[in-house]
Scaffold this motif. Structure first.
Motif, mmCIF file in Angstrom:
data_model
loop_
_atom_site.group_PDB
_atom_site.id
_atom_site.type_symbol
_atom_site.label_atom_id
_atom_site.label_comp_id
_atom_site.label_asym_id
_atom_site.label_seq_id
_atom_site.Cartn_x
_atom_site.Cartn_y
_atom_site.Cartn_z
ATOM 1 N N HIS A 1 0.759 -1.028 -0.236
ATOM 2 C CA HIS A 1 0.010 0.007 0.046
ATOM 3 C C HIS A 1 0.799 1.200 0.161
ATOM 4 O O HIS A 1 0.528 2.345 -0.751
ATOM 5 C CB HIS A 1 -0.885 -0.011 1.172
ATOM 6 N N LYS A 2 1.713 1.399 0.688
ATOM 7 C CA LYS A 2 2.703 2.537 0.810
ATOM 8 C C LYS A 2 3.459 2.514 -0.358
ATOM 9 O O LYS A 2 3.587 4.000 -0.850
ATOM 10 C CB LYS A 2 3.708 2.073 2.025
ATOM 11 N N LEU A 3 4.164 1.596 -0.980
ATOM 12 C CA LEU A 3 4.759 1.605 -2.132
ATOM 13 C C LEU A 3 3.877 2.349 -3.135
ATOM 14 O O LEU A 3 4.587 3.099 -4.073
ATOM 15 C CB LEU A 3 5.605 0.470 -2.495
ATOM 16 N N ALA A 4 2.825 1.792 -3.281
ATOM 17 C CA ALA A 4 1.800 2.156 -4.352
ATOM 18 C C ALA A 4 1.537 3.422 -4.380
ATOM 19 O O ALA A 4 1.349 4.191 -5.561
ATOM 20 C CB ALA A 4 0.689 1.081 -4.439
ATOM 21 N N LYS A 5 1.054 4.047 -3.134
ATOM 22 C CA LYS A 5 0.837 5.304 -3.089
ATOM 23 C C LYS A 5 1.856 6.231 -3.274
ATOM 24 O O LYS A 5 1.698 7.377 -3.945
ATOM 25 C CB LYS A 5 0.365 5.403 -1.427
ATOM 26 N N SER A 6 3.189 5.564 -3.004
ATOM 27 C CA SER A 6 4.497 6.579 -3.383
ATOM 28 C C SER A 6 4.511 6.939 -5.190
ATOM 29 O O SER A 6 5.271 7.843 -5.581
ATOM 30 C CB SER A 6 5.731 6.078 -3.126
ATOM 31 N N TYR A 7 3.833 6.231 -5.764
ATOM 32 C CA TYR A 7 3.693 6.151 -7.177
ATOM 33 C C TYR A 7 2.429 6.960 -7.664
ATOM 34 O O TYR A 7 2.231 7.084 -8.896
ATOM 35 C CB TYR A 7 3.561 5.075 -7.989
ATOM 36 N N GLY A 8 1.751 7.287 -6.700
ATOM 37 C CA GLY A 8 0.094 8.110 -7.186
ATOM 38 C C GLY A 8 -0.740 7.171 -7.270
ATOM 39 O O GLY A 8 -1.696 7.437 -7.447
ATOM 40 N N ASP A 9 -0.597 5.811 -7.081
ATOM 41 C CA ASP A 9 -1.997 4.813 -7.132
ATOM 42 C C ASP A 9 -2.606 4.997 -5.676
ATOM 43 O O ASP A 9 -1.935 5.373 -4.670
ATOM 44 C CB ASP A 9 -1.350 3.666 -7.363
ATOM 45 N N ASP A 10 -3.663 4.508 -5.601
ATOM 46 C CA ASP A 10 -4.619 4.604 -4.301
ATOM 47 C C ASP A 10 -4.152 3.489 -3.387
ATOM 48 O O ASP A 10 -4.261 3.331 -2.363
ATOM 49 C CB ASP A 10 -6.067 4.519 -4.504
ATOM 50 N N GLY A 11 -3.372 2.385 -4.101
ATOM 51 C CA GLY A 11 -2.875 1.385 -3.511
ATOM 52 C C GLY A 11 -3.655 0.325 -2.678
ATOM 53 O O GLY A 11 -3.385 -0.849 -2.331
ATOM 54 N N PHE A 12 -5.039 0.478 -3.142
ATOM 55 C CA PHE A 12 -5.948 -0.600 -2.769
ATOM 56 C C PHE A 12 -5.762 -1.792 -3.317
ATOM 57 O O PHE A 12 -5.698 -2.864 -3.011
ATOM 58 C CB PHE A 12 -7.354 -0.180 -2.665
ATOM 59 N N GLU A 13 -5.977 -1.849 -4.699
ATOM 60 C CA GLU A 13 -5.836 -3.011 -5.605
ATOM 61 C C GLU A 13 -4.299 -3.752 -5.209
ATOM 62 O O GLU A 13 -4.098 -4.933 -5.415
ATOM 63 C CB GLU A 13 -6.107 -2.879 -6.968
ATOM 64 N N ALA A 14 -3.392 -2.598 -5.173
ATOM 65 C CA ALA A 14 -2.012 -3.052 -5.338
ATOM 66 C C ALA A 14 -1.716 -4.113 -4.109
ATOM 67 O O ALA A 14 -1.128 -4.992 -4.008
ATOM 68 C CB ALA A 14 -1.073 -1.910 -5.015
ATOM 69 N N MET A 15 -2.258 -3.673 -2.944
ATOM 70 C CA MET A 15 -2.145 -4.655 -1.764
ATOM 71 C C MET A 15 -2.835 -5.984 -1.703
ATOM 72 O O MET A 15 -2.483 -6.842 -1.234
ATOM 73 C CB MET A 15 -2.449 -3.646 -0.485
ATOM 74 N N LEU A 16 -4.018 -5.686 -2.566
ATOM 75 C CA LEU A 16 -4.801 -7.456 -2.475
ATOM 76 C C LEU A 16 -3.980 -8.143 -3.519
ATOM 77 O O LEU A 16 -4.026 -9.307 -3.258
ATOM 78 C CB LEU A 16 -6.266 -6.737 -3.029
ATOM 79 N N ILE A 17 -3.392 -7.421 -4.610
ATOM 80 C CA ILE A 17 -2.740 -8.202 -5.479
ATOM 81 C C ILE A 17 -1.453 -8.952 -4.812
ATOM 82 O O ILE A 17 -0.986 -10.128 -5.126
ATOM 83 C CB ILE A 17 -2.543 -7.416 -6.864
ATOM 84 N N SER A 18 -0.657 -8.048 -4.198
ATOM 85 C CA SER A 18 0.396 -8.541 -3.547
ATOM 86 C C SER A 18 0.290 -9.633 -2.431
ATOM 87 O O SER A 18 0.908 -10.403 -2.326
ATOM 88 C CB SER A 18 1.091 -7.253 -2.826
ATOM 89 N N ALA A 19 -0.760 -9.517 -1.748
ATOM 90 C CA ALA A 19 -1.115 -10.636 -0.850
ATOM 91 C C ALA A 19 -1.473 -11.812 -1.636
ATOM 92 O O ALA A 19 -1.091 -12.778 -1.026
ATOM 93 C CB ALA A 19 -2.490 -10.123 0.059
ATOM 94 N N ALA A 20 -2.155 -11.780 -2.646
ATOM 95 C CA ALA A 20 -2.583 -12.954 -3.501
ATOM 96 C C ALA A 20 -1.187 -13.568 -3.830
ATOM 97 O O ALA A 20 -1.157 -14.799 -3.878
ATOM 98 C CB ALA A 20 -3.387 -12.431 -4.527
ATOM 99 N N CYS A 21 -0.376 -12.661 -4.475
ATOM 100 C CA CYS A 21 0.934 -13.389 -4.763
ATOM 101 C C CYS A 21 1.647 -13.828 -3.764
ATOM 102 O O CYS A 21 2.434 -15.011 -3.865
ATOM 103 C CB CYS A 21 1.754 -12.212 -5.470
ATOM 104 N N PHE A 22 1.869 -13.448 -2.501
ATOM 105 C CA PHE A 22 2.273 -13.801 -1.484
ATOM 106 C C PHE A 22 1.777 -15.177 -0.973
ATOM 107 O O PHE A 22 2.386 -16.229 -0.879
ATOM 108 C CB PHE A 22 2.335 -12.999 -0.175
ATOM 109 N N PHE A 23 0.489 -15.255 -1.104
ATOM 110 C CA PHE A 23 -0.234 -16.592 -0.453
ATOM 111 C C PHE A 23 -0.091 -17.846 -1.677
ATOM 112 O O PHE A 23 0.282 -18.849 -1.080
ATOM 113 C CB PHE A 23 -1.727 -16.464 -0.469
#
Length: 445
Positions: free
Chosen positions: A92-114
């Protein structure tokens, strides 16, 4: 020396400290402080029953013989899932640094980790049944894997969202939430697919070993072993104060590296403590709030020692500064001293400012290493906790922790005192020279 620091050290330090990936890791782990703190206190309060017998009997009389169940439940809901919280937060923090809202990014990252986690736990009682996942893939043991996956998945996802061919644009009038989700549909799916293929190929090349197990064996174990050493402790403390010497916030600059290391070692100790492990050799030394509890007394530079030294030797000279600096200094906040005395870019004060923490680090590390002081078993305590109290809480309520903190405080006072006297002499000489100049000018006139 000043020109050298400003020309060569400061630009590199600023660039390093502003790295978006290190900032994302640091800010996410700091943002989890409520989770780590309540988990730490739950473990602490549970174990205090075996240290302070009246406390244990009181809790048992109020809540019954199973009174520690609450602390165990809180530990399970916090430390047992440390990496999961980190993956969400970092992405979420990294995506926000790129101007993204970070919501989808953190869900996608969690799926990749799982999807990179083994689906069958290597636990005898499960008999290899599908769907039994060891909690070691969720707690701090998997923290470095979580950090790497969160950073990598977010980078891939953000870059794919910038490819126009992958963006699905819905007609006007569609609710923004729906339009935003569809706009990132293909990038999200491609990111998960790419990590799924990576995981499959990785297991093929590593004889079935999952990414986390491989990283722990090849990278994490050697790194944490090296980090939990006196050399590393001295190096970190030295770098922190060299950065402060030129006005840069050393802990923040190095936080992207030190925070995950200290957090991982701290939660490891907390887990061992929660399980009742009594072999102190199994505990890490440079763990959790080690530096805050035993070294940064009054803040970076152990400036609470300087404050006390000034009260002892130069109270009248620094009356206003002490009035402003003492209350925050007790709670580990020392910017009034750093920039008001000043210590920053001041060769005289920088000598004890750097020397005192290094010596205190050596004393604290050695005292724990030889068994004189109980190791740090609390993963997180408020960094504003006053000297002595922080040492007591960090060691799980052992008086040895408070004694070590107070001994180090005394060491810092002894180191700062000569420089307080020297500074007073310099000020007196400057004042005398000024008087002589004024008197000479008056006579000439």
């Amino acid at each position: 020396m000043r020109d050298f620091l400003e020309k060569y050290i400061m630009p590199t330090a600023v660039k390093f400290g502003n790295n978006r990936h290190l900032l994302a890791v640091r800010d996410a782990l700091i943002g989890m402080i409520a989770i780590t703190m309540i988990g730490s206190f739950a473990v602490l309060l549970n174990n205090l029953g075996s240290i302070i017998k009246p406390y244990g009997k009181m809790m048992e009389s109020i809540f019954g013989p199973t009174w520690t169940t609450l602390g165990g439940d809180i530990w399970w809901g916090t430390f047992a899932f440390m990496t999961i919280f980190a993956v969400f937060g970092i992405s979420h923090k990294l995506a926000k640094s790129y101007g993204d809202d970070g919501f989808e990014a953190m869900l996608i990252s969690a799926a990749c980790f799982f999807l990179l986690i083994p689906q069958v736990a290597n636990v005898p009682e499960t008999e290899g049944a599908w769907g039994f996942i060891g909690w070691g893939y969720f707690n701090s043991t998997a923290l470095f894997t979580g950090i790497i996956v969160a950073l990598a998945a977010t980078e891939v996802f953000i870059r794919l969202t910038r490819v126009k061919a992958f963006i699905i644009r819905l007609p006007e009038g569609v609710p923004p939430a729906v339009a935003g989700a569809f706009a990132k549909l293909i990038p999200g799916m491609l990111t998960i697919l790419s990590f799924g293929i990576f995981g499959l190929l990785f297991r093929m090349l590593s004889d079935g070993k999952p990414l986390n197990d491989w990283l722990n064996a090849v990278l994490v174990a050697p790194l944490t072993s090296a980090a939990d050493s006196l050399f590393f402790a001295i190096l970190i403390v030295l770098l922190v104060h060299v950065f402060w010497a030129v006005g840069l916030h050393g802990p923040n600059i190095l936080g992207g590296i030190t925070t995950p290391l200290f957090t991982s070692l701290g939660t490891k100790n907390t887990d061992l403590y929660a399980m009742g492990v009594t072999d102190l050799d199994k505990y890490a030394i440079l763990a959790g709030p080690f530096l805050d509890a035993f070294v940064y007394l009054g803040g970076s530079g152990a400036t609470l020692g300087l404050i006390i030294a000034m009260f002892l030797a130069a109270r009248k000279r620094h009356k206003q500064l002490l009035a402003l600096g003492t209350p925050p200094g007790v709670f580990q906040i020392n910017e009034p001293l750093l920039f008001g005395l000043p210590i920053v870019l001041n060769p005289l004060w920088l000598i004890p400012f750097i020397t005192a923490p290094v010596i205190m680090t050596i004393v604290a590390y050695t005292a724990i290493k030889i068994g004189w002081v109980y190791p740090v078993v609390t993963a997180s305590i408020p960094w504003v906790t006053p000297a002595g109290i922080g040492g007591y809480l960090a060691t799980g309520g052992h008086i040895s922790g408070a004694v070590l903190a107070l001994v180090n405080l005394a060491i810092s006072i002894v180191i700062y005192l000569p420089f307080v006297y020297i500074n007073a002499k310099i000020d007196e000489k400057k004042l005398q020279n000024k008087i002589d100049v004024n008197v000479g000018s008056h006579i000439d006139a």
